[in-house]
Enzyme design. Sequence first.
Site, mmCIF file in Angstrom:
data_model
loop_
_atom_site.group_PDB
_atom_site.id
_atom_site.type_symbol
_atom_site.label_atom_id
_atom_site.label_comp_id
_atom_site.label_asym_id
_atom_site.label_seq_id
_atom_site.Cartn_x
_atom_site.Cartn_y
_atom_site.Cartn_z
ATOM 1 N N GLY A 315 0.803 -1.218 0.000
ATOM 2 C CA GLY A 315 0.000 0.000 0.000
ATOM 3 C C GLY A 315 0.835 1.267 0.000
ATOM 4 N N ASP A 316 1.886 1.315 0.824
ATOM 5 C CA ASP A 316 2.683 2.526 0.937
ATOM 6 C C ASP A 316 3.769 2.625 -0.126
ATOM 7 O OD1 ASP A 316 1.271 3.526 2.969
ATOM 8 O OD2 ASP A 316 2.745 3.208 4.537
ATOM 9 N N HIS A 317 4.076 1.530 -0.771
ATOM 10 C CA HIS A 317 5.073 1.606 -1.830
ATOM 11 C C HIS A 317 5.105 0.305 -2.598
ATOM 12 C CE1 HIS A 317 8.790 -0.953 -1.224
ATOM 13 N NE2 HIS A 317 7.911 -1.426 -0.393
#
Length: 728
Positions: A315-317
């Site tokens: 999700g974040d990267h």
Amino acid sequence: MSKINQNQGHMTLPVEVGQEDVVLDLYKKWQADALRDSDGTSMPDTLAKQDSDIYSVMCLVRADQQYAYDNPQYLHRKYLMSFPVTAMGETVKISPLDGYSKDKYELDDDSKPKQWWEVRNRTTNQVIDPSQWEVSTETNEVTVYQAVPYHEYTVTFLARQVWDSVSMYNALTNDWDGPRIRSLDPYHPECRAHLLNHFKKWLDEHPNTTVVRFTTFAFLFVIDTGEKNQDIYRDWTGYGETVSPRALEDFAERFGYHLTPEDFVDAGYYNGTYKVPSKRYQDWMTFVQDFVVEFAAELVSMAHKAGKRTAMFQGDHWIGTEPFLESYQKIGLDINIGAVEDGVALRRLTDSGGDQVREARFYPYFFPDVFREGNDPVVESMSNWTKIRRAMLQKPLDRIGYGGYLSLANKFPHFIDHVTEVSAQFGDYLENTQRGESKKITGKVAVLSAWGKARSWLQNQARDQRFYVPPRPDVMELVGNNLLECLSGLPFDVEFISFEDIAKNGINQDIKVIINTGDANSAWSGGECWDNPDVVVELRKFVANGGGLLGVSDPSAWQKNGRYFQLGDVFGLEKETSLTMGRVAMPVSLDKEHYLSQFLTGDEDFGNASYVYPQADDLTVLAAQGQHLALTAKEYGNGRSVYLGNLPFSMENARLLQHILLWLGGNDKEAHQWVSNHPQVDVAYYPKTEKATAVNYSDQEQTLTVLDSRGEQLDITLAPYEWRWIPA
């Protein structure tokens, strides 16, 4: 405090200091078998010693803030383009950071402007010689001399990011207190060595951790922030925050040419994922991917040697660690975790290669933007779950989980009961499928775009998205052309191919239908990729030899040689772009006798008007919005084509898409076992366990008839939202 009894669970549960009793209660109710610390929380000591898997978050580039503040030369950097300034005389002054957040960015004083910046006349697209401009370190202004009056000028400059995007978001949206987090760039050898030592120490200090949950290995997705601290540009898969002079020099040594600042800012388009990627941008992506994979593999190896498994949160990267790339498997991860809010996101997690465990992190997160007084989080969760579970029928999912503050979720007993039911349904799914894959209809469906496999199951945002105001701007709403969401729950083998694949290797024989969908000039439709006559000819041959072609919105759109649709002969139509106003269109007359006409119920949604008109006598028009074609079909040689003006997600549209793909693949004459014709009910069959299942998408009772494994008719009645398993 009693210990948790280890069970055969399937959920990762977030923890929170002061909520230990809630954790113990929900651990049993939600069939959990793992605990995790979530953003803004820490693992209580009493829970860290429980007999369960312990997931501990590791964002190494944000882990040592003292080092980040002491060494600003190692912070993440990026190229930004100043907002254009029109010269009113022969001298023009530009403040590069005007319009950008001063809380988030500062000019990079560690890099020489004359070497690494660029001033450009945007009216003529001419690069201004460095001798004609100067930078003032006192005023942070660039002065351009010998300017041409009434021409626009920009400065492309390197900015240091002094406030991490995630930290900034949580501070502004979720009211998090604390220092402004900074992120480090591990491409610098000195910084990398420090981070590796920090991680080694961290592993020693976390003996109870069984799973290291990496969020960002090296680089974050792109969020550019305006001077009012509002988002002004986003690209969840963009490589804009990967730049440093050292990396640029190493790139030139490896690839044999130098990238320019313009290669990154791209006249202000910033190589958005919606654009057809340039060769130079793709080379940079390859360069970054190779570095990140090497660095990530080193971290994973360290964790394994410490006796811990590893997970990546997508999700974040996924910058440099994109799970559909072959290089991803070199990292050695054990678990893939994906933030999942719909069927497309679920398939993005479940369809990637490798033998990693797939774990879905469900929305909504237990954060105050949703879990607030007067709001019902069950509404969002149920909307997500109905999409997710229909996609789960097609590809196996191993685990589920949540994130956020349990103290917030516990204030909504109705939500607690809802998740209890969701978890129970997922447990039944695991038991009845044994993680086997459902049976698919014969013939592979390929989605053609400029990105191909690298961007599999990445939802393309259509123009409609620009003019839609979602209630939560951080979560994409399903508007415009969402064929992929319709496709995510259908019983077809799906792969994603690129124009380069066709140009180099042709079209594989196992592909029966090709889909080209998206707005004109976008990476999804293909843009300039349609300027390659070899690709056009190969696709014509594919259809003429018996293949199926589905075009949605602007398929094969590229204005050239008297055509807008380069495959207009295959589709039998053209789009009015104000260039063919003198060309008389064939009359629009709906055909009620075509095979596909029987599946039109009147509940379909074809989105906005298409401005597409007939240009072939043998074109079958099945649906239209006035004179705008909405659904057409055509025979081409031994094959078939279908055009759809648009396809927003709805269950009626998804079922119509199923019938279209059956017809295009030549499967329309067969009677298919365990395949639903009902618009609100999905059906699947699992050969591994000889179990079938039916899922009611709607809040109304539904009845359908399917063919069972013996080819006999079976009537099924389902309660609202019911998910039933059937011995086959």
